[in-house]
Design a protein around this motif. Structure first.
Motif, PDB file in Angstrom:
ATOM      1  N   ASN A 258       0.727  -1.401   0.266  1.00 53.85           N
ATOM      2  CA  ASN A 258      -0.090  -0.095  -0.009  1.00 53.85           C
ATOM      3  C   ASN A 258       0.610   1.072  -0.039  1.00 53.85           C
ATOM      4  N   LEU A 259       1.745   0.920   0.556  1.00 54.20           N
ATOM      5  CA  LEU A 259       2.373   2.656   1.269  1.00 54.20           C
ATOM      6  C   LEU A 259       3.767   2.802  -0.133  1.00 54.20           C
ATOM      7  N   LEU A 260       4.143   1.302  -0.563  1.00 52.32           N
ATOM      8  CA  LEU A 260       4.781   1.410  -2.159  1.00 52.32           C
ATOM      9  C   LEU A 260       4.198   2.194  -3.205  1.00 52.32           C
ATOM     10  N   PHE A 261       3.003   1.834  -3.822  1.00 49.09           N
ATOM     11  CA  PHE A 261       1.366   2.346  -4.189  1.00 49.09           C
ATOM     12  C   PHE A 261       1.573   3.348  -4.093  1.00 49.09           C
ATOM     13  N   HIS A 262       0.990   4.297  -2.633  1.00 51.20           N
ATOM     14  CA  HIS A 262       1.337   5.556  -2.656  1.00 51.20           C
ATOM     15  C   HIS A 262       2.143   6.926  -3.283  1.00 51.20           C
ATOM     16  N   PHE A 263       3.074   5.430  -2.460  1.00 45.63           N
ATOM     17  CA  PHE A 263       4.968   6.455  -2.648  1.00 45.63           C
ATOM     18  C   PHE A 263       4.702   6.534  -4.291  1.00 45.63           C
ATOM     19  N   ALA A 264       5.118   5.194  -5.494  1.00 48.72           N
ATOM     20  CA  ALA A 264       5.236   4.988  -6.635  1.00 48.72           C
ATOM     21  C   ALA A 264       3.842   6.790  -7.247  1.00 48.72           C
TER      22      ALA A 264
ATOM     23  N   ALA B 228      12.057   8.829 -17.076  1.00 50.48           N
ATOM     24  CA  ALA B 228      12.695   7.492 -16.237  1.00 50.48           C
ATOM     25  C   ALA B 228      12.154   7.439 -14.913  1.00 50.48           C
ATOM     26  N   LEU B 229      11.592   8.836 -14.649  1.00 51.15           N
ATOM     27  CA  LEU B 229      10.927   8.758 -12.847  1.00 51.15           C
ATOM     28  C   LEU B 229       9.295   8.148 -13.050  1.00 51.15           C
ATOM     29  N   MET B 230       9.108   8.761 -14.291  1.00 50.43           N
ATOM     30  CA  MET B 230       7.546   8.235 -14.306  1.00 50.43           C
ATOM     31  C   MET B 230       7.493   6.888 -14.475  1.00 50.43           C
TER      32      MET B 230
ATOM     33  N   ALA C 161       6.408   1.544 -12.588  1.00 55.74           N
ATOM     34  CA  ALA C 161       6.750   0.129 -12.009  1.00 55.74           C
ATOM     35  C   ALA C 161       5.909  -0.268 -10.801  1.00 55.74           C
ATOM     36  N   LEU C 162       6.557   1.113 -10.150  1.00 60.80           N
ATOM     37  CA  LEU C 162       6.861   0.386  -8.507  1.00 60.80           C
ATOM     38  C   LEU C 162       5.017   0.361  -8.148  1.00 60.80           C
ATOM     39  N   GLY C 163       4.305   1.414  -8.244  1.00 55.66           N
ATOM     40  CA  GLY C 163       3.192   1.293  -8.790  1.00 55.66           C
ATOM     41  C   GLY C 163       2.458   0.084  -8.562  1.00 55.66           C
ATOM     42  N   LEU C 164       2.793  -0.434  -9.639  1.00 60.49           N
ATOM     43  CA  LEU C 164       2.156  -2.563 -10.396  1.00 60.49           C
ATOM     44  C   LEU C 164       2.533  -3.139  -8.766  1.00 60.49           C
ATOM     45  N   ALA C 165       4.259  -3.207  -8.464  1.00 57.40           N
ATOM     46  CA  ALA C 165       3.956  -3.607  -7.891  1.00 57.40           C
ATOM     47  C   ALA C 165       3.670  -3.893  -6.399  1.00 57.40           C
ATOM     48  N   GLY C 166       3.575  -2.933  -6.062  1.00 54.09           N
ATOM     49  CA  GLY C 166       2.937  -2.496  -4.602  1.00 54.09           C
ATOM     50  C   GLY C 166       1.352  -3.363  -5.407  1.00 54.09           C
TER      51      GLY C 166
END
Length: 541
Positions: free
Chosen positions: A189-195, A465-467, A472-477
């Motif tokens: 959840n946190l990884l998704f929000h930080f993404a 690159a940041l986006m 990718a991190l949002g999908l993983a989160g």
């Protein structure tokens, strides 16, 4: 006799302190803004606000389509423009939603991150007194080991299953084993929000430090283009970008190949170009619609295609001028409209003076595949039967007044005030490649041929690159948050009643912290061998 009782004087209680209403309003507003419900609402609003950017053409992407929309919807287009429909992502209302969402996410994620880090450092809590009241419960069973050995065996079993485990000794000589698992759900959840925050930051910084421009590039070495603001048809620089910051490169198109389906729908576009970056030499390259030309600090996207007409005008004094004029398509069959203007013609060789009233302009329609019925609509986008219909005008074109004007249309103001008049007696003439039209004063217009052109969108976004990483991190989160389930399992190991015979009694209980339909099966798989009469085997599921 009256007795007066002496009573100690008591200080009056201070009046209650009144709360500051402004501070209370700000505190409550901040709590509402940083709540998860508000963040979800703002995310939904941002998605809804982006819909007009997909419905209406955007000026930053293709100004030509915006002009076509004005032509097709003259009543609706001004209202769409008034509410920022042609520049959705640069409109104030979209920026307001964007900033509110960013603030809400920051205020929502930081406290959750603090709580999550605290939970990761906290050991699993001790077993409750009544394990039989938990949603999952395994009744007491005996084991031959001592309580200490049984507790250690259970702890090893749970650690192999990736449970965070804590063994505690009880006052009665027994042990409790507490285990917890599923922290990856909150981590996801946190990884998704930080993404999401990374994507929002990328959009913001990309707007500040990025730039873009559109250019119609006609095939031919004489129609080259170099990266300068003055050479774009339309462009926009980020607030922190100047014209001097643009990278140096030049492009010229040597060939353009287009193929179509039988219905006229485009099948493929392929642009072949020569590119020079900096002070280097020209090199060959090619790109298509979904495969842009990647340069240093710039990407060149192919977003459109059309035809440029090569016209040669010979004035009454025999002086010849050539023009290569792009005509803009008005439908999917490449029916195209445009103008050719000759302001510097009919100059008297005796006085070398130009008569502004003798300037010449032509406007018309080009059909790559003209029909047999004479209609001004192309039947197919490829050049199977090309024909050009032109109308001639003579007079002051209005190009010397210093005002910005479209190069794809004659000045209607000059026509309305009589400064630019249609040549009397001259009807729209159908011309084919190689054909010539002689006007009333002996001047001639020759339709030399056509060249294909490509509409290019040249862009630079330093945060791509940041986006990409954020997406990718949002999908993983999101995957972690969907498939992670937090749950707790406890074992209470007590000495057997017959202490002389040795052994221990094991009771188990489980509590899912989130909705987890498979917890009962997992609990049974863990407690079955763990509480059976015997040791828990290493390979037991």
């Amino acid at each position: 006799m009256t007795i007066v009782e002496d009573r100690p004087e008591t200080a009056e209680a201070p009046p209650p302190r009144r709360a500051n209403p402004v501070w209370g309003l700000l505190r409550n507003s901040w709590r509402q803004l940083t709540s998860m419900r508000t963040a979800l609402i703002l995310l939904f609003l941002l998605a809804v606000a982006a819909i007009p950017g997909s419905i209406f053409p955007q000026t930053a992407v293709n100004r030509e389509r915006v002009s076509q929309y004005y032509t097709a919807h003259p009543q609706l287009a001004p209202w769409v423009d008034r509410f920022g429909g042609f520049e959705v992502y640069a409109s104030p209302w979209f920026a307001a939603i964007y900033l509110l969402l960013f603030t809400s996410l920051v205020g929502c994620v930081l406290p959750r991150l603090r709580d999550h880090l605290r939970a990761l450092r906290t050991v699993p809590p001790d077993a409750p007194k009544r394990l039989d009241r938990l949603p999952q419960h395994a009744p007491a069973r005996t084991r031959p080991e001592t309580p200490a050995a049984a507790a250690e065996s259970l702890a090893r079993l749970l650690r192999r299953r990736m449970f965070r485990t804590r063994v505690r000794e009880l006052p009665d000589g027994g042990f409790s084993v507490a285990a917890e698992k599923g922290y990856l759900k909150e981590t996801g959840n946190l990884l998704f929000h930080f993404a999401m925050l990374a994507v929002l930051v990328g959009v913001g910084f990309g707007h500040w430090y990025g730039w873009h421009g559109n250019r119609i590039l006609v095939a031919g070495e004489d129609q080259g283009f170099c990266n300068a603001i003055t050479q774009y048809d339309d462009s926009a620089l980020g607030p922190w970008v100047t014209a001097a910051d643009l990278p140096k490169f030049c492009i010229r198109m040597t060939d353009f190949q287009a193929s179509y389906q039988s219905t006229g729908q485009p099948r493929s576009y392929l642009a072949t170009v020569q590119v020079k970056e900096g002070s280097g030499a020209y090199r060959g390259s090619s790109f298509t619609v979904n495969d842009p030309l990647r340069l240093h600090h710039a990407n060149v996207h192919l977003i459109g295609h059309g035809y440029a007409l090569e016209l040669r005008y010979t004035d009454r004094y025999g002086v010849t001028q050539n023009r290569v004029v792009p005509f803009l398509p008005t439908d999917g069959m490449q029916t195209s409209e445009g103008v050719a203007q000759f302001p510097d013609v009919n100059i008297d060789p005796k006085t070398n003076q130009r008569d502004d009233s003798l300037q010449v302009g032509f406007e018309g329609v080009y059909l790559p595949t003209g029909g047999t019925d004479g209609s001004a609509v192309s039947q197919f986008p490829a050049e199977n039967n090309p024909v050009l219909y032109l109308t001639a005008y003579r007079g002051n074109l209005g190009l010397d007044v210093g005002k910005a004007a479209s190069v794809y249309a004659l000045n209607r103001g000059q026509i309305n005030n009589g400064e630019l008049k249609k040549i009397s007696g001259e009807r729209p003439q159908p011309l084919r490649p190689g054909g010539t039209w002689t006007l009333d004063d002996g001047s001639k217009l020759e339709f030399v041929g056509t060249r294909e052109y490509a509409t290019l969108a040249i862009r630079y976004d330093p945060t791509q690159a940041l986006m990409l990483v954020g997406a990718a991190l949002g999908l993983a989160g999101l995957m972690l948050s969907l498939f992670g389930h937090r749950r707790r399992i406890w074992f209470r190991v007590s000495p057997a009643n017959d202490r002389e015979a040795g052994g221990s009694v094991v009771e188990a209980g489980g509590l899912p912290r989130t909705d987890y339909p498979g917890f009962a099966a997992e609990f049974a798989a863990l407690t079955g061998p763990a509480t059976d009469d015997g040791h828990a085997e290493e390979g037991t599921p």
